[in-house]
Design an enzyme around this catalytic site. Sequence first.
Site, PDB file in Angstrom:
ATOM      1  N   THR A 191      35.197 -20.515  -5.247  1.00 34.84           N
ATOM      2  CA  THR A 191      35.555 -21.930  -5.380  1.00 34.84           C
ATOM      3  C   THR A 191      36.984 -22.096  -5.877  1.00 34.84           C
ATOM      4  O   THR A 191      37.519 -21.212  -6.559  1.00 34.84           O
ATOM      5  CB  THR A 191      34.582 -22.610  -6.378  1.00 34.84           C
ATOM      6  OG1 THR A 191      35.101 -23.868  -6.758  1.00 34.84           O
ATOM      7  CG2 THR A 191      34.404 -21.785  -7.652  1.00 34.84           C
ATOM      8  N   ASP A 192      37.575 -23.243  -5.579  1.00 37.13           N
ATOM      9  CA  ASP A 192      38.902 -23.545  -6.135  1.00 37.13           C
ATOM     10  C   ASP A 192      38.824 -23.855  -7.637  1.00 37.13           C
ATOM     11  O   ASP A 192      39.847 -23.900  -8.325  1.00 37.13           O
ATOM     12  CB  ASP A 192      39.561 -24.712  -5.386  1.00 37.13           C
ATOM     13  CG  ASP A 192      38.768 -26.013  -5.428  1.00 37.13           C
ATOM     14  OD1 ASP A 192      37.663 -26.044  -6.019  1.00 37.13           O
ATOM     15  OD2 ASP A 192      39.257 -27.012  -4.867  1.00 37.13           O
ATOM     16  N   GLU A 193      37.586 -24.052  -8.158  1.00 35.58           N
ATOM     17  CA  GLU A 193      37.458 -24.416  -9.573  1.00 35.58           C
ATOM     18  C   GLU A 193      37.883 -23.281 -10.501  1.00 35.58           C
ATOM     19  O   GLU A 193      38.155 -23.510 -11.675  1.00 35.58           O
ATOM     20  CB  GLU A 193      36.024 -24.899  -9.867  1.00 35.58           C
ATOM     21  CG  GLU A 193      35.647 -26.059  -8.960  1.00 35.58           C
ATOM     22  CD  GLU A 193      34.356 -26.787  -9.324  1.00 35.58           C
ATOM     23  OE1 GLU A 193      33.937 -26.727 -10.479  1.00 35.58           O
ATOM     24  OE2 GLU A 193      33.790 -27.425  -8.423  1.00 35.58           O
TER      25      GLU A 193
ATOM     26  N   TYR B 191      30.351 -22.908 -15.138  1.00 36.39           N
ATOM     27  CA  TYR B 191      30.244 -22.561 -13.713  1.00 36.39           C
ATOM     28  C   TYR B 191      31.499 -21.851 -13.225  1.00 36.39           C
ATOM     29  O   TYR B 191      31.440 -20.747 -12.662  1.00 36.39           O
ATOM     30  CB  TYR B 191      29.998 -23.830 -12.878  1.00 36.39           C
ATOM     31  CG  TYR B 191      30.241 -23.633 -11.395  1.00 36.39           C
ATOM     32  CD1 TYR B 191      29.407 -22.816 -10.641  1.00 36.39           C
ATOM     33  CD2 TYR B 191      31.316 -24.260 -10.749  1.00 36.39           C
ATOM     34  CE1 TYR B 191      29.639 -22.626  -9.277  1.00 36.39           C
ATOM     35  CE2 TYR B 191      31.547 -24.071  -9.391  1.00 36.39           C
ATOM     36  CZ  TYR B 191      30.704 -23.255  -8.660  1.00 36.39           C
ATOM     37  OH  TYR B 191      30.940 -23.056  -7.315  1.00 36.39           O
TER      38      TYR B 191
ATOM     39  N   LYS C  80      32.157 -17.974 -11.836  1.00 38.37           N
ATOM     40  CA  LYS C  80      32.689 -17.668 -10.496  1.00 38.37           C
ATOM     41  C   LYS C  80      33.981 -16.861 -10.622  1.00 38.37           C
ATOM     42  O   LYS C  80      34.232 -15.952  -9.825  1.00 38.37           O
ATOM     43  CB  LYS C  80      32.937 -18.957  -9.705  1.00 38.37           C
ATOM     44  CG  LYS C  80      31.687 -19.713  -9.305  1.00 38.37           C
ATOM     45  CD  LYS C  80      30.773 -18.956  -8.354  1.00 38.37           C
ATOM     46  CE  LYS C  80      31.356 -18.792  -6.960  1.00 38.37           C
ATOM     47  NZ  LYS C  80      30.355 -18.199  -6.023  1.00 38.37           N
TER      48      LYS C  80
HETATM   49  P1  NAD Z   1      23.478 -24.127  -3.404  1.00 33.21           P
HETATM   50  O1  NAD Z   1      23.206 -24.326  -4.856  1.00 33.21           O
HETATM   51  O2  NAD Z   1      23.205 -25.235  -2.441  1.00 33.21           O
HETATM   52  O3  NAD Z   1      22.643 -22.873  -2.862  1.00 33.21           O
HETATM   53  C1  NAD Z   1      22.591 -21.659  -3.542  1.00 33.21           C
HETATM   54  C2  NAD Z   1      21.518 -20.786  -2.874  1.00 33.21           C
HETATM   55  O4  NAD Z   1      21.532 -19.511  -3.558  1.00 33.21           O
HETATM   56  C3  NAD Z   1      20.097 -21.345  -2.992  1.00 33.21           C
HETATM   57  O5  NAD Z   1      19.439 -21.269  -1.752  1.00 33.21           O
HETATM   58  C4  NAD Z   1      19.444 -20.444  -4.030  1.00 33.21           C
HETATM   59  O6  NAD Z   1      18.045 -20.255  -3.818  1.00 33.21           O
HETATM   60  C5  NAD Z   1      20.199 -19.141  -3.845  1.00 33.21           C
HETATM   61  N1  NAD Z   1      20.203 -18.351  -5.089  1.00 33.21           N
HETATM   62  C6  NAD Z   1      20.535 -18.790  -6.333  1.00 33.21           C
HETATM   63  N2  NAD Z   1      20.388 -17.789  -7.227  1.00 33.21           N
HETATM   64  C7  NAD Z   1      19.980 -16.702  -6.530  1.00 33.21           C
HETATM   65  C8  NAD Z   1      19.684 -15.367  -6.894  1.00 33.21           C
HETATM   66  N3  NAD Z   1      19.753 -14.958  -8.174  1.00 33.21           N
HETATM   67  N4  NAD Z   1      19.327 -14.490  -5.936  1.00 33.21           N
HETATM   68  C9  NAD Z   1      19.227 -14.901  -4.631  1.00 33.21           C
HETATM   69  N5  NAD Z   1      19.476 -16.155  -4.235  1.00 33.21           N
HETATM   70  C10 NAD Z   1      19.854 -17.046  -5.174  1.00 33.21           C
HETATM   71  O7  NAD Z   1      24.988 -23.648  -3.330  1.00 33.21           O
HETATM   72  P2  NAD Z   1      26.118 -24.026  -2.256  1.00 33.21           P
HETATM   73  O8  NAD Z   1      26.687 -25.350  -2.603  1.00 33.21           O
HETATM   74  O9  NAD Z   1      25.609 -23.779  -0.889  1.00 33.21           O
HETATM   75  O10 NAD Z   1      27.225 -22.948  -2.624  1.00 33.21           O
HETATM   76  C11 NAD Z   1      27.255 -21.681  -1.966  1.00 33.21           C
HETATM   77  C12 NAD Z   1      28.404 -20.869  -2.512  1.00 33.21           C
HETATM   78  O11 NAD Z   1      29.633 -21.542  -2.288  1.00 33.21           O
HETATM   79  C13 NAD Z   1      28.319 -20.634  -4.011  1.00 33.21           C
HETATM   80  O12 NAD Z   1      28.727 -19.313  -4.280  1.00 33.21           O
HETATM   81  C14 NAD Z   1      29.298 -21.638  -4.601  1.00 33.21           C
HETATM   82  O13 NAD Z   1      29.841 -21.165  -5.814  1.00 33.21           O
HETATM   83  C15 NAD Z   1      30.344 -21.693  -3.499  1.00 33.21           C
HETATM   84  N6  NAD Z   1      31.080 -22.972  -3.428  1.00 33.21           N
HETATM   85  C16 NAD Z   1      30.412 -24.156  -3.270  1.00 33.21           C
HETATM   86  C17 NAD Z   1      31.149 -25.344  -3.154  1.00 33.21           C
HETATM   87  C18 NAD Z   1      30.470 -26.669  -2.911  1.00 33.21           C
HETATM   88  O14 NAD Z   1      31.152 -27.680  -2.801  1.00 33.21           O
HETATM   89  N7  NAD Z   1      29.152 -26.733  -2.798  1.00 33.21           N
HETATM   90  C19 NAD Z   1      32.525 -25.326  -3.247  1.00 33.21           C
HETATM   91  C20 NAD Z   1      33.168 -24.108  -3.421  1.00 33.21           C
HETATM   92  C21 NAD Z   1      32.425 -22.935  -3.485  1.00 33.21           C
HETATM   93  P1  TYD Z   2      30.113 -32.595  -8.154  1.00 38.08           P
HETATM   94  O1  TYD Z   2      29.540 -33.020  -6.845  1.00 38.08           O
HETATM   95  O2  TYD Z   2      29.173 -32.227  -9.264  1.00 38.08           O
HETATM   96  O3  TYD Z   2      31.122 -31.388  -7.828  1.00 38.08           O
HETATM   97  P2  TYD Z   2      32.197 -30.630  -8.807  1.00 38.08           P
HETATM   98  O4  TYD Z   2      31.896 -30.963 -10.209  1.00 38.08           O
HETATM   99  O5  TYD Z   2      31.931 -29.198  -8.496  1.00 38.08           O
HETATM  100  O6  TYD Z   2      33.536 -31.101  -8.358  1.00 38.08           O
HETATM  101  O7  TYD Z   2      31.059 -33.742  -8.690  1.00 38.08           O
HETATM  102  C1  TYD Z   2      32.161 -34.202  -7.941  1.00 38.08           C
HETATM  103  C2  TYD Z   2      32.916 -35.192  -8.802  1.00 38.08           C
HETATM  104  O8  TYD Z   2      32.088 -36.348  -8.988  1.00 38.08           O
HETATM  105  C3  TYD Z   2      33.227 -34.675 -10.183  1.00 38.08           C
HETATM  106  O9  TYD Z   2      34.523 -35.166 -10.564  1.00 38.08           O
HETATM  107  C4  TYD Z   2      32.149 -35.286 -11.071  1.00 38.08           C
HETATM  108  C5  TYD Z   2      31.861 -36.616 -10.380  1.00 38.08           C
HETATM  109  N1  TYD Z   2      30.480 -37.129 -10.491  1.00 38.08           N
HETATM  110  C6  TYD Z   2      30.265 -38.456 -10.872  1.00 38.08           C
HETATM  111  O10 TYD Z   2      31.208 -39.213 -11.149  1.00 38.08           O
HETATM  112  N2  TYD Z   2      28.981 -38.921 -10.931  1.00 38.08           N
HETATM  113  C7  TYD Z   2      27.913 -38.125 -10.644  1.00 38.08           C
HETATM  114  O11 TYD Z   2      26.742 -38.592 -10.747  1.00 38.08           O
HETATM  115  C8  TYD Z   2      28.151 -36.768 -10.242  1.00 38.08           C
HETATM  116  C9  TYD Z   2      26.994 -35.852  -9.915  1.00 38.08           C
HETATM  117  C10 TYD Z   2      29.454 -36.321 -10.168  1.00 38.08           C
END
Ligand code: NAD
Ligand code: TYD
Length: 366
Positions: A146-148, A172, A176
Site C-alpha cells: 500500500t501507499d500508506e 495497519y 505492511k
Molecule cells: P480484504 O480485507 O478485502 O481481503 C483480505 C483477504 O485475505 C480475505 O479474503 C481474508 O480471508 C484473507 N486473509 C486474511 N488473513 C489471512 C491469513 N492469515 N491467511 C490467509 N488468508 C487471509 O483486503 P483487500 O482490500 O483485498 O487488500 C488486498 C491486499 O491489498 C492487502 O495486502 C492490502 O494491504 C493491499 N492493499 C489494499 C488497498 C485497498 O484499497 N483495499 C490499497 C492498497 C493495498
Molecule cells: P478507508 O476506506 O478506511 O481507507 P484508508 O483508511 O485505508 O484510506 O477510509 C478512506 C478515508 O475515508 C479515510 O480518510 C477515512 C475516511 N472515512 C470516513 O470519513 N468515514 C468512514 O466511515 C470511513 C470508514 C472512512
Amino acid sequence: MKIAVTGGLGFIGSAVVRHLLGPTTPRGEDTIRGEDPIEPIEVMNVDKVTYAATTGSVASVAESPFYHHVAIDIADGSALREAFARFEPDAVIHLAAESHVDRSIDGPDAFVRTNVVGTYELLQAARFEAERRNVLDSFRFVHVSTDEVFGSLGLDDEPFDETTAYDPRSPYSASKAASDHFVRAWHETYGLPTIITNCSNNYGPFHFPEKLIPLMILKAVAGQPLPVYGRGDNIRDWLYVEDHARAIVTALRRGEPGQTYAVGGNAERTNLDVVQTICDQVDAELGDEVGDRRNLIEFVADRPGHDLRYAIDSSKIQQELGWVPSIEFTDGLARTVRWYLDNEWWWRPLLSERYDGQRLGVAVAS
Ligand code: NAD
Ligand code: TYD
C-alpha cells in the site's frame, strides 16, 4: 503457469483471480514476461476465510478446472509448505492481509500475525519450494502493498513514488511496511525474485462495506446518516480495482525482480467530495424520496492519527511496463453504485451477519 494467489476471496484478490481465470484472461495474449509462449493459468487460492472473505466474489470462475481454494492461514508455515509441494506454483501473488485501518486501531494483534508473520512464512514457503524444484531464477513473488507505508503527504507535497522513504503511522501501515522490508530482504539475501507494488485506495465491486466507498453507498441507499471523519478534507487517490488487478498481473509478467512499482489512479479527491458524489449518484439512481442525500452527511470525531493525504506518481509502471489506469473516477464510482444496487445478494448477508456499519477505530483503551 501455476499461480498461488493469497487472499483471493478478498476484495482485490478476487479481482485478480477473476482477471486470471475469467473472460479477460491474459491467456488470450501470446506472450508472458515478453518472451515465453503463454501457458494455461492455474490458480491456487490460499485464503483462510476471515470476516473479509466472500466466496461469491469468485463465483464466476470457481467452477473452472483451473481454480482451487485451500483454506490455509498464511501464518501456518507447515500447511503452506505442504500446499506448495502439492501445487508446485511458478509464482505467488500475495494479497492476504488484515486490511482495514480502523480495525488495526481497535485490535493490532491480527495485523502483526497475518501481515508480518504471515508474509514471513509465505516468503519461506516460496523460497523452499523454488529451491526444492530448482526453479529459483524463474520463480516470481509479487507482494501487493500500500501507499500508506509512506506516511502522510502535506497538501503541497509531491506524490509518493518508488523513492519515497517509509514513514508508516497506523498499526495497519506499520505492519505492511514491515512486510515490505521482509520481502526486500528475501530478494537481497536469498535471491528470491520478488516484486513489490504499492498502490493507492481501491474501489469497485465486491468491496467489504467497512471501507469508505461501499459503506457510504449502502448507508445512502438506506437513507442513514453518512459519518465523515473530521471535516472530510482528507485526500485519497482512488484506483478502480480492475485496473489494479491488471497492474498486478502486469508486474508479474513484465516486472523486474527486486523492483518496486507505485500504482495509482490519478484521482485525488477529498473524502467530502467522494461522499457528496455518491449522494448525487444514489439520488440519480433511486430518486430523492428521502430528500437530498447530501443532507445525510454528518461530521464525526476524527480517526486517531488520520493521515491527511495520499497520492501516487505511477510514471514508472506506466513507462517501464506499459500499464495505465483506464477507468475515470466519476465513471468508476457510478459503475460501483450501480453494482451495489444490482447485487444485494452479495452485501445484504454481510450487513446482517458480519458487520452492521457501526463506527470502528476510535481507540478507546479496553
Ligand atoms: P480484504 O480485507 O478485502 O481481503 C483480505 C483477504 O485475505 C480475505 O479474503 C481474508 O480471508 C484473507 N486473509 C486474511 N488473513 C489471512 C491469513 N492469515 N491467511 C490467509 N488468508 C487471509 O483486503 P483487500 O482490500 O483485498 O487488500 C488486498 C491486499 O491489498 C492487502 O495486502 C492490502 O494491504 C493491499 N492493499 C489494499 C488497498 C485497498 O484499497 N483495499 C490499497 C492498497 C493495498
Ligand atoms: P478507508 O476506506 O478506511 O481507507 P484508508 O483508511 O485505508 O484510506 O477510509 C478512506 C478515508 O475515508 C479515510 O480518510 C477515512 C475516511 N472515512 C470516513 O470519513 N468515514 C468512514 O466511515 C470511513 C470508514 C472512512
